[in-house]
Design a protein around this motif. Structure first.
Motif, PDB file in Angstrom:
ATOM      1  N   LEU A  11      27.455  50.295  44.252  1.00  0.00           N
ATOM      2  CA  LEU A  11      27.559  51.677  44.738  1.00  0.00           C
ATOM      3  C   LEU A  11      26.964  51.838  46.131  1.00  0.00           C
ATOM      4  N   ASP A  12      25.888  51.090  46.430  1.00  0.00           N
ATOM      5  CA  ASP A  12      25.246  51.188  47.740  1.00  0.00           C
ATOM      6  C   ASP A  12      26.074  50.572  48.859  1.00  0.00           C
ATOM      7  N   GLY A  13      26.740  49.448  48.556  1.00  0.00           N
ATOM      8  CA  GLY A  13      27.403  48.729  49.635  1.00  0.00           C
ATOM      9  C   GLY A  13      28.885  48.519  49.469  1.00  0.00           C
ATOM     10  N   GLY A  14      29.450  49.010  48.389  1.00  0.00           N
ATOM     11  CA  GLY A  14      30.873  48.812  48.136  1.00  0.00           C
ATOM     12  C   GLY A  14      31.498  50.053  47.551  1.00  0.00           C
ATOM     13  N   GLN A  15      32.599  49.859  46.862  1.00  0.00           N
ATOM     14  CA  GLN A  15      33.320  50.962  46.235  1.00  0.00           C
ATOM     15  C   GLN A  15      33.477  50.661  44.754  1.00  0.00           C
ATOM     16  N   LEU A  16      33.095  51.609  43.898  1.00  0.00           N
ATOM     17  CA  LEU A  16      33.279  51.492  42.456  1.00  0.00           C
ATOM     18  C   LEU A  16      34.368  52.475  42.049  1.00  0.00           C
ATOM     19  N   THR A  17      35.388  51.959  41.368  1.00  0.00           N
ATOM     20  CA  THR A  17      36.539  52.783  40.997  1.00  0.00           C
ATOM     21  C   THR A  17      36.820  52.654  39.508  1.00  0.00           C
ATOM     22  N   VAL A  18      37.120  53.785  38.883  1.00  0.00           N
ATOM     23  CA  VAL A  18      37.552  53.826  37.498  1.00  0.00           C
ATOM     24  C   VAL A  18      39.047  54.124  37.489  1.00  0.00           C
ATOM     25  N   CYS A  19      39.768  53.364  36.692  1.00  0.00           N
ATOM     26  CA  CYS A  19      41.213  53.530  36.538  1.00  0.00           C
ATOM     27  C   CYS A  19      41.534  54.940  36.016  1.00  0.00           C
ATOM     28  N   THR A  20      42.495  55.585  36.644  1.00  0.00           N
ATOM     29  CA  THR A  20      42.889  56.942  36.276  1.00  0.00           C
ATOM     30  C   THR A  20      43.301  57.046  34.812  1.00  0.00           C
ATOM     31  N   GLN A  21      44.235  56.209  34.392  1.00  0.00           N
ATOM     32  CA  GLN A  21      44.723  56.277  33.015  1.00  0.00           C
ATOM     33  C   GLN A  21      43.620  55.945  32.013  1.00  0.00           C
ATOM     34  N   ILE A  35      37.837  57.937  40.920  1.00  0.00           N
ATOM     35  CA  ILE A  35      38.909  57.682  39.956  1.00  0.00           C
ATOM     36  C   ILE A  35      40.178  57.517  40.772  1.00  0.00           C
ATOM     37  N   ALA A  36      40.891  56.408  40.548  1.00  0.00           N
ATOM     38  CA  ALA A  36      42.128  56.147  41.281  1.00  0.00           C
ATOM     39  C   ALA A  36      43.033  55.281  40.411  1.00  0.00           C
ATOM     40  N   GLY A  37      44.309  55.246  40.793  1.00  0.00           N
ATOM     41  CA  GLY A  37      45.287  54.539  39.981  1.00  0.00           C
ATOM     42  C   GLY A  37      45.947  53.364  40.668  1.00  0.00           C
ATOM     43  N   ALA A  38      47.032  52.940  40.055  1.00  0.00           N
ATOM     44  CA  ALA A  38      47.751  51.749  40.497  1.00  0.00           C
ATOM     45  C   ALA A  38      48.183  51.788  41.962  1.00  0.00           C
ATOM     46  N   PRO A  39      48.625  52.923  42.509  1.00  0.00           N
ATOM     47  CA  PRO A  39      48.997  52.907  43.928  1.00  0.00           C
ATOM     48  C   PRO A  39      47.829  52.508  44.842  1.00  0.00           C
ATOM     49  N   ALA A  40      46.633  53.030  44.575  1.00  0.00           N
ATOM     50  CA  ALA A  40      45.470  52.684  45.396  1.00  0.00           C
ATOM     51  C   ALA A  40      45.075  51.225  45.201  1.00  0.00           C
ATOM     52  N   PHE A  41      45.125  50.743  43.947  1.00  0.00           N
ATOM     53  CA  PHE A  41      44.794  49.345  43.673  1.00  0.00           C
ATOM     54  C   PHE A  41      45.772  48.426  44.391  1.00  0.00           C
ATOM     55  N   THR A  42      47.052  48.728  44.290  1.00  0.00           N
ATOM     56  CA  THR A  42      48.081  47.908  44.926  1.00  0.00           C
ATOM     57  C   THR A  42      47.894  47.881  46.438  1.00  0.00           C
ATOM     58  N   GLU A  43      47.618  49.028  47.019  1.00  0.00           N
ATOM     59  CA  GLU A  43      47.379  49.091  48.468  1.00  0.00           C
ATOM     60  C   GLU A  43      46.201  48.216  48.860  1.00  0.00           C
ATOM     61  N   GLU A  44      45.126  48.263  48.081  1.00  0.00           N
ATOM     62  CA  GLU A  44      43.946  47.458  48.392  1.00  0.00           C
ATOM     63  C   GLU A  44      44.235  45.960  48.328  1.00  0.00           C
ATOM     64  N   ILE A  45      44.904  45.525  47.272  1.00  0.00           N
ATOM     65  CA  ILE A  45      45.082  44.078  47.102  1.00  0.00           C
ATOM     66  C   ILE A  45      46.133  43.496  48.029  1.00  0.00           C
ATOM     67  N   LEU A  46      46.998  44.333  48.580  1.00  0.00           N
ATOM     68  CA  LEU A  46      48.032  43.831  49.490  1.00  0.00           C
ATOM     69  C   LEU A  46      47.620  43.893  50.956  1.00  0.00           C
ATOM     70  N   THR A  47      46.401  44.310  51.218  1.00  0.00           N
ATOM     71  CA  THR A  47      45.889  44.377  52.583  1.00  0.00           C
ATOM     72  C   THR A  47      45.560  42.971  53.082  1.00  0.00           C
ATOM     73  N   ASP A  48      45.818  42.717  54.366  1.00  0.00           N
ATOM     74  CA  ASP A  48      45.490  41.424  54.960  1.00  0.00           C
ATOM     75  C   ASP A  48      44.008  41.094  54.779  1.00  0.00           C
ATOM     76  N   ASN A  49      43.708  39.810  54.678  1.00  0.00           N
ATOM     77  CA  ASN A  49      42.340  39.301  54.546  1.00  0.00           C
ATOM     78  C   ASN A  49      41.636  39.811  53.289  1.00  0.00           C
ATOM     79  N   THR A  50      42.418  40.006  52.224  1.00  0.00           N
ATOM     80  CA  THR A  50      41.856  40.479  50.954  1.00  0.00           C
ATOM     81  C   THR A  50      42.045  39.419  49.887  1.00  0.00           C
ATOM     82  N   GLN A  51      40.986  39.208  49.127  1.00  0.00           N
ATOM     83  CA  GLN A  51      41.032  38.317  47.958  1.00  0.00           C
ATOM     84  C   GLN A  51      40.860  39.179  46.724  1.00  0.00           C
ATOM     85  N   ALA A  52      41.743  39.056  45.764  1.00  0.00           N
ATOM     86  CA  ALA A  52      41.646  39.822  44.523  1.00  0.00           C
ATOM     87  C   ALA A  52      41.404  38.867  43.353  1.00  0.00           C
TER      88      ALA A  52
END
Length: 120
Positions: A72-82, A100-117
């Protein structure tokens, strides 16, 4: 150039080693200076509810409360909407700073350049 690490945790307290490992990797990546996004799905969403991390105990592991705080201090914590809706959780039920966020936000994050999922 900074890399981003996106972690999805699909296990809750019923699989303590897997759950703790995801938080440990996320907190370690934050400490290393990476951009970190930790997604909680399924039973893992309960870790974003106040008091739940305090009730979690795994011998020889860092306390989950410290790991959650680091994320929480240095990153982002997300709970799945559904997942939140299935458990009747709203933003008011979650730790401050959790979104709280869903699949569109998750997909956007993992498809960003220089990202490891990774998924636990």
């Amino acid at each position: 150039m900074s890399r981003t690490l996106v972690i999805k945790l699909t296990a809750g307290a019923e699989e303590p080693e897997r759950a703790n490992q995801a938080f440990t990797v996320a907190a370690t990546a934050v400490a290393a200076g990476a951009t970190v996004s930790l997604w909680l799905t399924g039973e893992a969403v309960w870790f974003a509810v106040p008091g739940r991390a305090e009730a979690f105990d795994l011998p020889h592991a860092a306390p989950l409360t410290e790991l959650v705080a680091a994320v929480l201090d240095g990153g982002q914590l997300t709970v799945c909407t559904q997942c939140a809706k299935r458990r009747d959780l709203t933003a008011d039920d979650l730790l401050p700073g959790t979104r709280i966020a869903g699949a569109p936000a998750f997909t956007e994050e993992i498809l960003t350049d220089n990202t490891q999922a990774i998924v636990y």
